[in-house]
Scaffold this active site. Sequence first.
Site, PDB file in Angstrom:
ATOM      1  N   ASP A 126       0.610  -0.866  -0.030  1.00  0.00           N
ATOM      2  CA  ASP A 126      -0.294   0.042   0.023  1.00  0.00           C
ATOM      3  C   ASP A 126       1.129   1.173   0.068  1.00  0.00           C
ATOM      4  O   ASP A 126       1.258   0.999   0.793  1.00  0.00           O
ATOM      5  CB  ASP A 126      -0.683  -0.152   1.188  1.00  0.00           C
ATOM      6  CG  ASP A 126      -2.325   1.124   0.885  1.00  0.00           C
ATOM      7  OD1 ASP A 126      -1.743   2.268   0.262  1.00  0.00           O
ATOM      8  OD2 ASP A 126      -2.996   1.487   2.274  1.00  0.00           O
ATOM      9  N   ARG A 128      -0.181   4.210  -0.293  1.00  0.00           N
ATOM     10  CA  ARG A 128      -1.191   5.672   0.001  1.00  0.00           C
ATOM     11  C   ARG A 128      -0.933   6.327   0.996  1.00  0.00           C
ATOM     12  O   ARG A 128      -0.346   6.361   2.099  1.00  0.00           O
ATOM     13  CB  ARG A 128      -2.311   5.239   0.056  1.00  0.00           C
ATOM     14  CG  ARG A 128      -3.377   4.600  -1.413  1.00  0.00           C
ATOM     15  CD  ARG A 128      -4.121   3.933  -0.895  1.00  0.00           C
ATOM     16  NE  ARG A 128      -4.890   2.988  -0.124  1.00  0.00           N
ATOM     17  CZ  ARG A 128      -5.440   2.362  -0.457  1.00  0.00           C
ATOM     18  NH1 ARG A 128      -7.006   2.558  -0.146  1.00  0.00           N
ATOM     19  NH2 ARG A 128      -5.454   1.263   0.981  1.00  0.00           N
TER      20      ARG A 128
END
EC number: 3.5.4.25
Length: 192
Positions: A126, A128
């Site tokens: 991930d 983000r």
Amino acid sequence: MKRLEVSNQAKLPTQFGEFYIQCFREKGSNGSKDHLVVFTPNFSQNPLVRLHSECLTGDALGSQKCDCGGALQMALERISKEGGLVIYLRQEGRGIGLFNKVNAYALQDKGYDTIQANEMIGFKDDERDYSVAGEILEYYRIKKMRLLTNNPKKIAALEKYAEVTRESLIVCANEHNQGYLEVKKLKMGHLL
């Protein structure tokens, strides 16, 4: 708000009712990204909030490989009834971008899970960053919220900016996303 430029507000009639939209242009060293906020007028002091990362394949094309489109639709439906906002972040493919996401999908077609595929093309599970969402919450003066999520990373990120109560958002599994949802639960700690 030093790194955000804010657009005007405009009405957005949808199948769920009338919303307003507003854009937040995030300026950074790699250019800019336009994030969208979809909201009901006059939301409460404790609104429903969905922090949603862009997923072209799920949100616009109805992909069955993920739960993104279904989660967005469910969030919009609830928010239209209860009041609140969707913060739609331009972070396609958990932050790796559309081009890389398609390459990761190709690896998933060969049997690798979503995390393995990301790692094989040089990314973390991930990528983000939710800090821009915190700035958006500050813009709307949100100090308390009911966050529609199953992702503990989103909860932790937004707790820096407001009091967060989690409300689950369960999208039904299907033959195409069942493995993906299991990986999110077992390897990424999602509260499914």
